[in-house]
Motif scaffolding. Sequence first.
Motif, PDB file in Angstrom:
ATOM      1  N   THR A  71      14.708 111.491  76.517  1.00  0.00           N
ATOM      2  CA  THR A  71      13.311 111.131  76.202  1.00  0.00           C
ATOM      3  C   THR A  71      12.634 112.304  75.502  1.00  0.00           C
ATOM      4  N   ASP A  72      11.884 112.002  74.456  1.00  0.00           N
ATOM      5  CA  ASP A  72      11.204 113.024  73.657  1.00  0.00           C
ATOM      6  C   ASP A  72       9.859 113.375  74.296  1.00  0.00           C
ATOM      7  N   PRO A  73       9.747 114.566  74.930  1.00  0.00           N
ATOM      8  CA  PRO A  73       8.485 114.923  75.575  1.00  0.00           C
ATOM      9  C   PRO A  73       7.293 114.911  74.615  1.00  0.00           C
ATOM     10  N   ALA A  74       7.513 115.397  73.403  1.00  0.00           N
ATOM     11  CA  ALA A  74       6.410 115.458  72.438  1.00  0.00           C
ATOM     12  C   ALA A  74       5.888 114.065  72.110  1.00  0.00           C
ATOM     13  N   GLU A  75       6.801 113.109  71.947  1.00  0.00           N
ATOM     14  CA  GLU A  75       6.367 111.753  71.604  1.00  0.00           C
ATOM     15  C   GLU A  75       5.602 111.116  72.763  1.00  0.00           C
ATOM     16  N   VAL A  76       6.048 111.369  73.985  1.00  0.00           N
ATOM     17  CA  VAL A  76       5.346 110.835  75.151  1.00  0.00           C
ATOM     18  C   VAL A  76       3.916 111.368  75.208  1.00  0.00           C
TER      19      VAL A  76
END
Length: 199
Positions: free
Chosen positions: A152-157
């Motif tokens: 999972t992409d933390p930045a996108e979340v």
Amino acid sequence: MQPTGSVRPGGRTARTKAAVTEALVAELLEVGYAGTTIERIAQRAGVAKTTVYRRWGSLAQLVVDAFADTAGAQVPLPDTGSLEGDLRELGRASIAMLRMPHLRAVFDVVVREAIHDPAARSALTEFFAARIANGAAIVERAVARGEAAEGTDPAEVIRMVGAPYYARAYITGEPLDPALADRTAAVIALAAREGLLLR
């Protein structure tokens, strides 16, 4: 002897900066950006306008500097034990910030000026980059707990958490209701769990 332009904590330079920043915010709240001038700020702060021009050079740069000091402060990182809970608290804190008149006055100007002013654009970019980097720990904890898919992409979340609030504040003009934080958190937590927000 300290170099010219350096700031001694509690010294005259720091006091001048605090007085000018306070005067700037008061002017923005009272007359808006169009009515705010260096002269009015200097008079309200009790300093010479040459002092303000020498340090900041322009009203736009003064606003950018004030933004870095006020809106640039990090929202405390929640740790509720769940991804949805953390995203909800992060969202509520962001909404609360956007509803603070003194912060919003400066934020509004920087957002508007960022369209054509490189310094304002840079300040805004750095602000969001810092918020995204700070919030990454929430997502990393969720992945470790198995609440979010591996990769999972933390930045996108974190980007998606803020998007609805800033869209309402600066595009649609709809109210910033704390309940929006609950809905946003639930949707994003579900998307992360289903592997829809991968790098």
